[in-house]
Design a protein around this motif. Structure first.
Motif, PDB file in Angstrom:
ATOM      1  N   SER A 100       0.853  -1.180   0.000  1.00 57.22           N
ATOM      2  CA  SER A 100       0.000   0.000   0.000  1.00 57.22           C
ATOM      3  C   SER A 100       0.885   1.225   0.000  1.00 57.22           C
ATOM      4  O   SER A 100       2.031   1.186   0.436  1.00 57.22           O
ATOM      5  N   SER A 101       0.344   2.337  -0.496  1.00 52.14           N
ATOM      6  CA  SER A 101       1.110   3.576  -0.550  1.00 52.14           C
ATOM      7  C   SER A 101       1.343   4.097   0.855  1.00 52.14           C
ATOM      8  O   SER A 101       0.539   3.876   1.760  1.00 52.14           O
ATOM      9  N   TRP A 102       2.449   4.828   1.013  1.00 49.45           N
ATOM     10  CA  TRP A 102       2.822   5.281   2.353  1.00 49.45           C
ATOM     11  C   TRP A 102       1.764   6.181   2.968  1.00 49.45           C
ATOM     12  O   TRP A 102       1.563   6.168   4.177  1.00 49.45           O
ATOM     13  N   TRP A 103       1.071   6.941   2.143  1.00 49.99           N
ATOM     14  CA  TRP A 103       0.089   7.876   2.698  1.00 49.99           C
ATOM     15  C   TRP A 103      -1.188   7.196   3.189  1.00 49.99           C
ATOM     16  O   TRP A 103      -2.022   7.817   3.817  1.00 49.99           O
ATOM     17  N   GLN A 104      -1.313   5.879   2.902  1.00 50.83           N
ATOM     18  CA  GLN A 104      -2.487   5.150   3.363  1.00 50.83           C
ATOM     19  C   GLN A 104      -2.283   4.545   4.747  1.00 50.83           C
ATOM     20  O   GLN A 104      -3.238   4.053   5.346  1.00 50.83           O
ATOM     21  N   SER A 105      -1.057   4.585   5.254  1.00 51.70           N
ATOM     22  CA  SER A 105      -0.772   4.027   6.574  1.00 51.70           C
ATOM     23  C   SER A 105      -1.012   5.076   7.655  1.00 51.70           C
ATOM     24  O   SER A 105      -0.979   6.282   7.384  1.00 51.70           O
ATOM     25  N   PRO A 106      -1.257   4.643   8.924  1.00 53.67           N
ATOM     26  CA  PRO A 106      -1.428   5.616  10.014  1.00 53.67           C
ATOM     27  C   PRO A 106      -0.235   6.549  10.151  1.00 53.67           C
ATOM     28  O   PRO A 106      -0.395   7.750  10.390  1.00 53.67           O
ATOM     29  N   LYS A 107       0.985   6.001   9.992  1.00 47.42           N
ATOM     30  CA  LYS A 107       2.176   6.836  10.106  1.00 47.42           C
ATOM     31  C   LYS A 107       2.262   7.831   8.953  1.00 47.42           C
ATOM     32  O   LYS A 107       2.699   8.978   9.127  1.00 47.42           O
ATOM     33  N   GLY A 108       1.838   7.395   7.774  1.00 52.10           N
ATOM     34  CA  GLY A 108       1.829   8.293   6.630  1.00 52.10           C
ATOM     35  C   GLY A 108       0.829   9.427   6.809  1.00 52.10           C
ATOM     36  O   GLY A 108       1.116  10.596   6.474  1.00 52.10           O
ATOM     37  N   ARG A 109      -0.340   9.094   7.360  1.00 55.09           N
ATOM     38  CA  ARG A 109      -1.355  10.135   7.592  1.00 55.09           C
ATOM     39  C   ARG A 109      -0.879  11.140   8.637  1.00 55.09           C
ATOM     40  O   ARG A 109      -1.144  12.347   8.534  1.00 55.09           O
ATOM     41  N   LEU A 110      -0.138  10.646   9.656  1.00 51.72           N
ATOM     42  CA  LEU A 110       0.391  11.559  10.673  1.00 51.72           C
ATOM     43  C   LEU A 110       1.414  12.508  10.052  1.00 51.72           C
ATOM     44  O   LEU A 110       1.469  13.702  10.410  1.00 51.72           O
ATOM     45  N   VAL A 111       2.221  12.012   9.115  1.00 49.07           N
ATOM     46  CA  VAL A 111       3.177  12.871   8.415  1.00 49.07           C
ATOM     47  C   VAL A 111       2.450  13.973   7.657  1.00 49.07           C
ATOM     48  O   VAL A 111       2.826  15.158   7.720  1.00 49.07           O
ATOM     49  N   ILE A 112       1.393  13.601   6.936  1.00 52.96           N
ATOM     50  CA  ILE A 112       0.646  14.579   6.148  1.00 52.96           C
ATOM     51  C   ILE A 112       0.014  15.638   7.056  1.00 52.96           C
ATOM     52  O   ILE A 112       0.131  16.846   6.808  1.00 52.96           O
ATOM     53  N   ILE A 113      -0.646  15.167   8.132  1.00 55.63           N
ATOM     54  CA  ILE A 113      -1.314  16.113   9.044  1.00 55.63           C
ATOM     55  C   ILE A 113      -0.294  17.046   9.695  1.00 55.63           C
ATOM     56  O   ILE A 113      -0.475  18.274   9.733  1.00 55.63           O
ATOM     57  N   SER A 114       0.814  16.459  10.207  1.00 57.44           N
ATOM     58  CA  SER A 114       1.839  17.276  10.858  1.00 57.44           C
ATOM     59  C   SER A 114       2.455  18.264   9.879  1.00 57.44           C
ATOM     60  O   SER A 114       2.726  19.425  10.217  1.00 57.44           O
ATOM     61  N   GLY A 115       2.709  17.804   8.651  1.00 57.78           N
ATOM     62  CA  GLY A 115       3.310  18.671   7.640  1.00 57.78           C
ATOM     63  C   GLY A 115       2.406  19.824   7.267  1.00 57.78           C
ATOM     64  O   GLY A 115       2.864  20.976   7.139  1.00 57.78           O
ATOM     65  N   VAL A 116       1.111  19.530   7.075  1.00 60.13           N
ATOM     66  CA  VAL A 116       0.157  20.587   6.725  1.00 60.13           C
ATOM     67  C   VAL A 116       0.052  21.610   7.851  1.00 60.13           C
ATOM     68  O   VAL A 116       0.066  22.841   7.620  1.00 60.13           O
ATOM     69  N   LEU A 117      -0.053  21.132   9.092  1.00 60.68           N
ATOM     70  CA  LEU A 117      -0.162  22.047  10.233  1.00 60.68           C
ATOM     71  C   LEU A 117       1.108  22.888  10.399  1.00 60.68           C
ATOM     72  O   LEU A 117       1.037  24.074  10.732  1.00 60.68           O
ATOM     73  N   LEU A 118       2.273  22.264  10.165  1.00 57.53           N
ATOM     74  CA  LEU A 118       3.520  23.014  10.282  1.00 57.53           C
ATOM     75  C   LEU A 118       3.596  24.105   9.211  1.00 57.53           C
ATOM     76  O   LEU A 118       4.000  25.250   9.487  1.00 57.53           O
TER      77      LEU A 118
END
Length: 729
Positions: A100-118
């Motif tokens: 599965s793509s990295w953005w579909q994993s819980p850790k991948g979603r945390l990266v996206i959320i943290s990155g957007v908020l930062l």
């Protein structure tokens, strides 16, 4: 007195049997820190005696005390509470991990959320400076919530020293000293590092589990002469399947009808196709190149060669090498020690110097981020797993990191002759009758005595008889009465009323004086590297048969490869000394013959006592069992047989002498990779521990250093997956 009295333990009473280990598939374990969290939590449960977690295989192996059962519900709930998922055991464990793509994993979603908020926080800082640090505080808190949850669960289960706990303290501490922007960056970088570790771990797991894709999902089942498509997993022994040219074999089986070239490289890494015909064995996952075959299934899907190789390699990957166990012990003490140093850095400088408390606390928090030994802990198992995977893909099966590590240290290798250095298929070269007995009669009587035997010499004599009498239907073998084996010496029985024996020259000397002519003949033939069988009637020699087992095509090349690696090769054989010496001279190797199995084991122990070890022993896994057990590493020859897969410490599925040197070369390459990884991990830690303590580098650099080191050693280990054997041995 009423009631029961406790029974006294009898000296004959059988102690409770040790419980068989249980292996659980766990999703989400990606690093050494994950392993320690799981092991620490599960060891606290009652009726759990031993726990071994492996992020490389994504599994947890548990053992209950003798007579006890594992508390499965508590185990699963504990693992789930730590943030991992137990995969249903009913699912076929040989299936490869779903990609599965990295953005579909819980850790991948945390990266996206943290990155957007930062990114939003930085944008708001420049657009509305009056907001101050609040956007960064919000970004930090949102990204930190799942990290704090994992840290709290691990703390409740008895493991305070986790990367999540250190990260939580560091981020909250940064907020407390008004370093919100840096705290948000740290949380984002941590999420990126965790995600990259997950991607790398999944890649390592797929490298071996992808073997399961080699077996086709369907098979053409033959019923009443008609072929119909069925699931390959449904095949059972005794059924017959049709395999067309270009098809992969769906099962382990035996060819009933047809002959063809088979590409066996998926199983043993051998690039040259092998000709297979009726009566010969074939393996699941290999490719039929030429003719249509009718194959009888001999093993079910979950027990075929591919499935067993996957299972054995995964078990080997989960078994930690000595160097890995040492690193684990080091990390156990290292992490609390660094936490202690961080406390000293936070408290002492302001008391003895003008340094501000905010500065000393900042440096201490940065030190906490350096404390996690993820890179150090993953440095060894990642490389070991890669080495085992490379070996399995090339027909070199090593059962565990300890075996892989020990192989590279071998100084001397003892090899059996028949079936190891030689092809194991002797052929008749000479037949001689005495006192007027014709050669054909000698062969006929000897073949009669040997009929039904699977010994290589017996098969050779029987084949010689058939090949030389194929055009004579009446030349059938007579019946043998009172047939018996003479353990280690030959066979005996009555044929057409004649008392016959077929024995080795050594045994002949114990029965009769012999003659100078016969002794001279035996000496000449044995000096030529031939094995002899003497036929006796009423203990009087009436003829002899000479057979020669030629060296394997790659034997000399394999021995030269061992010599280049600085490993001494010695031949130990039970055959007569002159024959062994002749084969040894032909191959350019030290050789010793006339050794019983216990004598071979004694030689191995003598070499070890003399400091010539570690010793490797190569044999067929059965006759050489004592020597295989005595050696530091026992290596079995065999093309996917039960013996090759289930005995000794390692197996050469290619059935090639060169494979021994390839194993040793791979071991040394793997250990070089391990040493490089350890040096990188410790180097990064040492550099940034010093620079952080001195205030040269800050928190976000510390996180980048930790994450960077972890990713770097993982990528270096995965680079081993591209290892090539050409010119390495």
């Amino acid at each position: 007195m009423s009631g029961t009295t406790p029974a006294k333990t009898s000296q004959h009473q059988t102690p409770p049997a040790a419980s068989a280990p249980t292996t659980l598939r766990v999703q989400g374990m990606d690093c050494g820190g994950c392993e320690r969290k799981v092991e620490t939590a599960l060891k606290r449960l009652s009726h759990v005696e031993q726990v071994s977690a492996s992020s490389v295989t994504g599994s947890v192996r548990l053992t209950a005390p003798p007579g006890k059962t594992l508390p499965h519900s508590d185990i699963e709930s504990t693992i789930t509470a730590l943030g991992y998922q137990v995969i249903d055991e009913s699912v076929n464990t040989t299936e490869p991990e779903k990609s599965s793509s990295w953005w579909q994993s819980p850790k991948g979603r945390l990266v996206i959320i943290s990155g957007v908020l930062l990114a939003l926080a930085w944008g708001l800082k420049f657009a509305w400076p009056a907001l101050g640090s609040w956007p960064f505080i919000a970004a930090t808190v949102v990204g930190l919530v799942p990290i704090i949850q994992h840290a709290w669960q691990a703390l409740k289960l008895g493991n305070p020293f986790t990367i999540e706990m250190l990260m939580s303290i560091a981020a909250l501490g940064a907020l407390a000293i008004n370093a919100a922007a840096e705290a948000a960056v740290v949380v984002f970088l941590f999420a990126v590092g965790e995600m990259l570790e997950g991607v790398a771990a999944a890649q390592a797991r797929r490298s071996i589990s992808a073997l399961s894709k080699l077996t086709p999902s369907t098979a053409r089942l033959l019923e009443q002469g008609e072929a119909r498509e069925v699931a390959a997993a449904s095949l059972v022994p005794g059924q017959r399947v049709q395999v067309r040219p270009g098809d992969r074999l769906p099962c382990d089986g035996q060819i009933i009808v047809g002959h063809s070239s088979i590409d066996e490289s998926p199983v043993n890494g051998e690039s040259v196709p092998r000709e297979r015909s009726e009566g010969e064995s074939v393996f699941a996952g290999t490719v039929n190149l030429d003719g249509v075959l009718e194959v009888e299934v001999t093993r079910s899907a979950e027990n075929n060669t591919i499935a067993r190789v996957i299972k054995l390699v995964e078990e080997a990957q989960a078994a930690k090498a000595p160097v890995a166990r040492f690193i684990d012990r080091f990390a156990f003490y290292y992490m609390p020690a660094v936490v202690g140093v961080a406390l000293v850095v936070a408290i002492v400088p302001p008391l003895v110097s003008p340094m501000l408390w905010s500065e000393s606390i900042y440096r201490a928090l940065a030190l906490l981020l350096i404390a996690c030994p993820c890179a150090l802990v993953i440095s060894t198992p990642a490389a070991i797993a890669a080495g085992l995977s490379v070996g399995a893909r090339n027909g070199l099966l090593m059962k565990g990191g300890a075996v892989l590590e020990q192989l590279g240290k071998l100084k001397r290798v003892a090899l059996d002759k028949t079936g190891t250095l030689t092809a194991g298929k002797p052929t008749v070269t000479n037949v001689e009758g005495f006192d007027g007995v014709c050669d054909g009669e000698i062969v006929r009587l000897a073949a009669a005595l040997e009929q039904g035997s699977s010994h290589p010499l017996a098969v050779a004599i029987s084949d010689y008889f058939q090949n030389n009498n194929g055009q004579q239907p009446k030349a059938t073998l007579p019946k043998v009465d009172a047939g018996r084996a003479l353990a280690g010496h030959g066979v005996a029985g009555q044929v057409e009323g004649r008392e016959l024996m077929l024995v080795s020259p050594r045994y002949l000397q114990t029965l009769t004086q012999g003659s100078s002519k016969l002794d001279a003949t035996i000496t000449v033939l044995e000096t030529q590297g031939k094995s002899l069988a003497v036929l006796l009637e009423n203990q009087r020699p009436i003829g002899l048969i000479a057979l020669r087992d030629e060296p394997r095509e790659d034997a000399r090349k394999g021995l030269q490869a061992l010599e280049r690696l600085g490993v001494q090769a010695v031949m130990l054989s039970g055959d007569n000394a002159r024959t062994v010496a002749a084969i040894g001279k032909q191959l350019g190797i030290e050789a010793e013959g006339e050794l019983m199995p216990e004598d071979k084991a004694l030689r191995v122990r003598q070499w070890q006592a003399a400091g010539l070890g570690p010793i490797g022993k190569v044999g067929d896994g059965i006759n050489d069992a004592p020597a295989l057990a005595a050696a530091e590493v026992g290596i079995a020859m065999g093309s996917g047989t039960d013996v090759a897969l289930e005995t000794a410490d390692a197996a050469l599925l290619k059935n090639r002498v060169e494979g021994i040197a390839e194993m040793i070369a791979l071991s040394r390459a793997t250990m070089r990779n391990v040493k490089t990884n350890v040096a990188l991990a410790l180097g990064f830690k040492a550099l940034f521990l010093v620079s952080t303590a001195l205030g040269i580098t800050g928190m976000w650099v510390a996180v980048m250093a930790d994450t960077g080191a972890t990713v770097l050693v993982t990528l270096n280990a995965l680079h081993l997956l591209r290892y090539r054997f050409n010119d390495k041995a």
